[in-house]
Design a protein around this motif. Structure first.
Motif, PDB file in Angstrom:
ATOM      1  N   VAL A  13      49.755  31.528  34.058  1.00 53.22           N
ATOM      2  CA  VAL A  13      49.782  31.418  35.519  1.00 53.22           C
ATOM      3  C   VAL A  13      48.865  30.279  35.942  1.00 53.22           C
ATOM      4  CG1 VAL A  13      49.316  32.633  37.681  1.00 53.22           C
ATOM      5  CG2 VAL A  13      50.175  33.910  35.697  1.00 53.22           C
ATOM      6  N   LEU A  14      49.399  29.324  36.682  1.00 48.65           N
ATOM      7  CA  LEU A  14      48.613  28.170  37.140  1.00 48.65           C
ATOM      8  C   LEU A  14      48.570  28.179  38.662  1.00 48.65           C
ATOM      9  CD1 LEU A  14      47.074  25.606  36.382  1.00 48.65           C
ATOM     10  CD2 LEU A  14      49.273  24.421  36.132  1.00 48.65           C
ATOM     11  N   VAL A  15      47.346  28.239  39.213  1.00 47.72           N
ATOM     12  CA  VAL A  15      47.161  28.397  40.657  1.00 47.72           C
ATOM     13  C   VAL A  15      46.476  27.158  41.230  1.00 47.72           C
ATOM     14  CG1 VAL A  15      46.220  29.862  42.486  1.00 47.72           C
ATOM     15  CG2 VAL A  15      46.898  30.896  40.300  1.00 47.72           C
ATOM     16  N   PHE A  16      47.217  26.383  42.010  1.00 52.82           N
ATOM     17  CA  PHE A  16      46.637  25.208  42.664  1.00 52.82           C
ATOM     18  C   PHE A  16      45.972  25.656  43.968  1.00 52.82           C
ATOM     19  CE2 PHE A  16      49.341  23.282  39.585  1.00 52.82           C
ATOM     20  CZ  PHE A  16      48.686  22.109  39.251  1.00 52.82           C
ATOM     21  N   LEU A  66      40.811  18.429  40.795  1.00 52.62           N
ATOM     22  CA  LEU A  66      41.793  17.418  41.229  1.00 52.62           C
ATOM     23  C   LEU A  66      42.095  17.601  42.713  1.00 52.62           C
ATOM     24  CD1 LEU A  66      44.555  19.202  41.708  1.00 52.62           C
ATOM     25  CD2 LEU A  66      44.715  19.045  39.241  1.00 52.62           C
ATOM     26  N   ASP A  67      42.753  16.584  43.253  1.00 53.99           N
ATOM     27  CA  ASP A  67      43.239  16.650  44.633  1.00 53.99           C
ATOM     28  C   ASP A  67      44.760  16.708  44.571  1.00 53.99           C
ATOM     29  OD1 ASP A  67      44.063  15.969  47.323  1.00 53.99           O
ATOM     30  OD2 ASP A  67      42.048  15.164  47.642  1.00 53.99           O
ATOM     31  N   VAL A  68      45.361  17.701  45.221  1.00 54.42           N
ATOM     32  CA  VAL A  68      46.822  17.843  45.127  1.00 54.42           C
ATOM     33  C   VAL A  68      47.570  16.684  45.778  1.00 54.42           C
ATOM     34  CG1 VAL A  68      46.852  20.364  44.893  1.00 54.42           C
ATOM     35  CG2 VAL A  68      46.929  19.328  47.184  1.00 54.42           C
ATOM     36  N   ARG A  69      46.859  15.866  46.560  1.00 52.14           N
ATOM     37  CA  ARG A  69      47.499  14.669  47.127  1.00 52.14           C
ATOM     38  C   ARG A  69      47.682  13.576  46.077  1.00 52.14           C
ATOM     39  NH1 ARG A  69      43.307  14.681  52.164  1.00 52.14           N
ATOM     40  NH2 ARG A  69      42.003  15.493  50.472  1.00 52.14           N
ATOM     41  N   ASP A  70      47.032  13.729  44.946  1.00 50.42           N
ATOM     42  CA  ASP A  70      47.033  12.732  43.871  1.00 50.42           C
ATOM     43  C   ASP A  70      48.035  13.190  42.805  1.00 50.42           C
ATOM     44  OD1 ASP A  70      46.477  11.105  41.709  1.00 50.42           O
ATOM     45  OD2 ASP A  70      44.300  11.390  41.799  1.00 50.42           O
ATOM     46  N   ALA A  71      49.288  12.720  42.930  1.00 47.60           N
ATOM     47  CA  ALA A  71      50.348  13.216  42.037  1.00 47.60           C
ATOM     48  C   ALA A  71      50.035  13.003  40.552  1.00 47.60           C
ATOM     49  CB  ALA A  71      51.691  12.586  42.412  1.00 47.60           C
ATOM     50  N   PRO A  72      49.531  11.831  40.146  1.00 50.26           N
ATOM     51  CA  PRO A  72      49.220  11.682  38.718  1.00 50.26           C
ATOM     52  C   PRO A  72      48.156  12.675  38.229  1.00 50.26           C
ATOM     53  CG  PRO A  72      49.364   9.532  39.765  1.00 50.26           C
ATOM     54  CD  PRO A  72      49.414  10.554  40.870  1.00 50.26           C
ATOM     55  N   ALA A  73      47.190  12.992  39.086  1.00 49.29           N
ATOM     56  CA  ALA A  73      46.163  13.958  38.682  1.00 49.29           C
ATOM     57  C   ALA A  73      46.766  15.355  38.521  1.00 49.29           C
ATOM     58  CB  ALA A  73      45.031  13.993  39.715  1.00 49.29           C
ATOM     59  N   VAL A  74      47.696  15.695  39.400  1.00 48.94           N
ATOM     60  CA  VAL A  74      48.383  16.989  39.281  1.00 48.94           C
ATOM     61  C   VAL A  74      49.190  17.017  37.988  1.00 48.94           C
ATOM     62  CG1 VAL A  74      50.130  18.484  40.317  1.00 48.94           C
ATOM     63  CG2 VAL A  74      48.436  17.359  41.783  1.00 48.94           C
ATOM     64  N   GLN A  75      49.889  15.916  37.709  1.00 51.84           N
ATOM     65  CA  GLN A  75      50.679  15.836  36.466  1.00 51.84           C
ATOM     66  C   GLN A  75      49.790  15.984  35.238  1.00 51.84           C
ATOM     67  OE1 GLN A  75      52.621  12.052  36.972  1.00 51.84           O
ATOM     68  NE2 GLN A  75      54.074  12.863  38.469  1.00 51.84           N
ATOM     69  N   GLY A 121      51.323  18.118  48.901  1.00 52.19           N
ATOM     70  CA  GLY A 121      50.668  18.762  47.763  1.00 52.19           C
ATOM     71  C   GLY A 121      51.583  19.778  47.097  1.00 52.19           C
ATOM     72  N   THR A 122      52.297  20.556  47.898  1.00 55.95           N
ATOM     73  CA  THR A 122      53.209  21.549  47.324  1.00 55.95           C
ATOM     74  C   THR A 122      54.349  20.864  46.577  1.00 55.95           C
ATOM     75  OG1 THR A 122      52.638  23.260  48.915  1.00 55.95           O
ATOM     76  CG2 THR A 122      54.837  23.400  47.928  1.00 55.95           C
ATOM     77  N   PHE A 123      54.870  19.781  47.143  1.00 54.41           N
ATOM     78  CA  PHE A 123      55.903  19.031  46.406  1.00 54.41           C
ATOM     79  C   PHE A 123      55.334  18.495  45.093  1.00 54.41           C
ATOM     80  CE2 PHE A 123      57.971  15.113  45.128  1.00 54.41           C
ATOM     81  CZ  PHE A 123      59.262  15.579  44.924  1.00 54.41           C
ATOM     82  N   ASN A 124      54.146  17.887  45.167  1.00 55.24           N
ATOM     83  CA  ASN A 124      53.540  17.322  43.954  1.00 55.24           C
ATOM     84  C   ASN A 124      53.386  18.372  42.859  1.00 55.24           C
ATOM     85  OD1 ASN A 124      53.305  14.791  45.121  1.00 55.24           O
ATOM     86  ND2 ASN A 124      51.148  15.027  45.680  1.00 55.24           N
ATOM     87  N   VAL A 125      52.928  19.557  43.263  1.00 55.76           N
ATOM     88  CA  VAL A 125      52.683  20.636  42.304  1.00 55.76           C
ATOM     89  C   VAL A 125      54.009  21.099  41.691  1.00 55.76           C
ATOM     90  CG1 VAL A 125      52.045  23.084  42.242  1.00 55.76           C
ATOM     91  CG2 VAL A 125      50.508  21.404  43.311  1.00 55.76           C
ATOM     92  N   MET A 126      55.006  21.313  42.527  1.00 55.52           N
ATOM     93  CA  MET A 126      56.287  21.808  42.008  1.00 55.52           C
ATOM     94  C   MET A 126      56.968  20.732  41.164  1.00 55.52           C
ATOM     95  SD  MET A 126      57.832  24.097  45.101  1.00 55.52           S
ATOM     96  CE  MET A 126      59.160  24.727  44.074  1.00 55.52           C
ATOM     97  N   ARG A 127      56.906  19.501  41.623  1.00 57.84           N
ATOM     98  CA  ARG A 127      57.541  18.400  40.894  1.00 57.84           C
ATOM     99  C   ARG A 127      56.922  18.244  39.512  1.00 57.84           C
ATOM    100  NH1 ARG A 127      59.772  15.960  38.191  1.00 57.84           N
ATOM    101  NH2 ARG A 127      60.679  13.885  38.221  1.00 57.84           N
ATOM    102  N   ALA A 128      55.585  18.315  39.473  1.00 53.61           N
ATOM    103  CA  ALA A 128      54.889  18.120  38.198  1.00 53.61           C
ATOM    104  C   ALA A 128      55.159  19.266  37.233  1.00 53.61           C
ATOM    105  CB  ALA A 128      53.388  17.985  38.445  1.00 53.61           C
TER     106      ALA A 128
END
Ligand code: HXC
Ligand code: NAP
Length: 259
Positions: A13-16, A66-75, A121-128
């Motif tokens: 389980v991964l919780v952003f 990390l910051d969820v606005r930073d897509a590479p960091a989320v990835q 941020g939610t898109f970044n998290v789901m996309r990654a």
């Protein structure tokens, strides 16, 4: 409150946004139910403190700053979590920013900041996470709010962001459903002991007024949101997807007489 009857032994389980308040409560719920949990947020201190409260017989939790606005960091965080754990069974996107501000006094960047944290941020998290989600069987939980459909003054940024999140939930439930991935939003009403209510009801009077306005007559508890997250991620909710579930004591059900 009774203990939740869920078993997530060895599920990942991964919780952003999982280092405080409601989202930390969700991480604690899954961890207590046997899951191997990861949490992510900006503050390294908050990440460290959360990790210290999590973990179980299967080992310690993982933490990511990390910051969820930073897509590479989320990835990168998803990559590191999956490198250790193999896959993601439950993904929670709950990072959010909020403050009371009249629209006429809100700068474009103030509006954008909340949209970027919550919605992008939610898109970044789901996309990654998509590639690493278990298929079939994965559960994605996005954290919304009743303000997504019942507007609230001084909350144009948060109302718009949460409405957007719910359309992300519905759209990706359509796209990922055929692969067996379920996607739902939880919309908490006012929850006690949280940063959110410190900001929305900052005085004793405002808090009392807010509590009286809830048909059930009280603010919710963090554990009540965690219980819904676990229910939605369990087999008991196997046919629930694309739903936005209020957990709000009927706050969003309608108006009382004279209200
Ligand atoms: C008006 C404000 C403001 C305020 C910030 N801004 N606070 N505008 N009133 N009180 C403006 C700033 O002036 C700036 O615009 C822009 O927003 C970005 O501000 P920063 O401080 O640079 O942003 P950042 O460091 O990224 O911090 C984000 C934050 C902060 C949202 C502003 O409060 C935060 O990190 N919050 C996280 C914790 C949190 O909010 N938890 C509660 C979630 S509860 P300018 O134009 O000056 O550059 C919740 C409940 C939802 O979400 C229920 C209802 C939907
Ligand atoms: P909170 O404690 O402030 O939780 C927000 C979490 O998100 C924190 O872990 C925070 O940690 C993290 N975060 C914020 N900005 C981030 C960013 N840019 N990148 C990564 N992580 C970030 O607030 P809460 O009141 O418990 O709210 C939790 C969720 O419930 C939110 O989605 C909120 O909108 C929703 N909600 C709350 C209520 C309520 O009554 N409280 C009602 C409806 C909905 P860092 O500061 O370390 O980044």
């Amino acid at each position: 409150m009774s203990t939740a009857p869920f078993d997530f032994t060895a599920k990942n389980v991964l919780v952003f946004g999982g280092t405080s308040g409601i989202n930390l409560g969700i991480a604690k719920g899954f961890s207590a139910a046997g899951a191997r949990v990861g949490v992510a947020s900006r503050s390294q201190d908050k990440v460290d403190a959360a990790v210290a409260q999590l973990g179980n017989d299967l080992g310690p939790a993982m933490g990511f700053s990390l910051d969820v606005r930073d897509a590479p960091a989320v990835q990168q965080a998803v990559h590191d979590f999956v490198a250790e754990r193999g896959q993601i069974d439950v993904l929670v996107s709950g990072a959010a920013g909020n403050f009371l501000a009249p629209a006429a006094g809100l700068s474009p960047n103030g509006f954008k900041t909340v949209i970027d944290i919550d919605l992008l941020g939610t898109f970044n998290v789901m996309r990654a996470a998509y590639e690493s989600l278990v298929k079939p069987g994965a559960s994605v939980i996005n954290i919304s709010a009743p303000q997504a459909w019942i507007a609230m003054a001084f909350q144009v940024h948060a109302c718009a962001a949460k409405a957007g999140i719910d359309q992300v939930t519905r759209t990706l439930a359509l796209e990922w459903g055929p692969e067996g991935v379920r996607v739902n939003s939880i919309a908490p009403g006012p929850i006690g002991g949280t940063e959110g209510m410190e900001r929305l009801a900052p005085t004793k009077e405002a808090a009392e007024h807010s509590q009286k306005a809830v048909p059930l007559g009280r603010w919710g508890e963090i554990e009540e949101i965690a219980n819904m997250a676990m229910f939605l991620s369990s087999d008991l909710a196997g046919y629930v997807s694309g739903a936005v579930i209020p957990v709000d004591g009927a706050s969003s059900a309608g108006r009382s007489i004279g209200g």
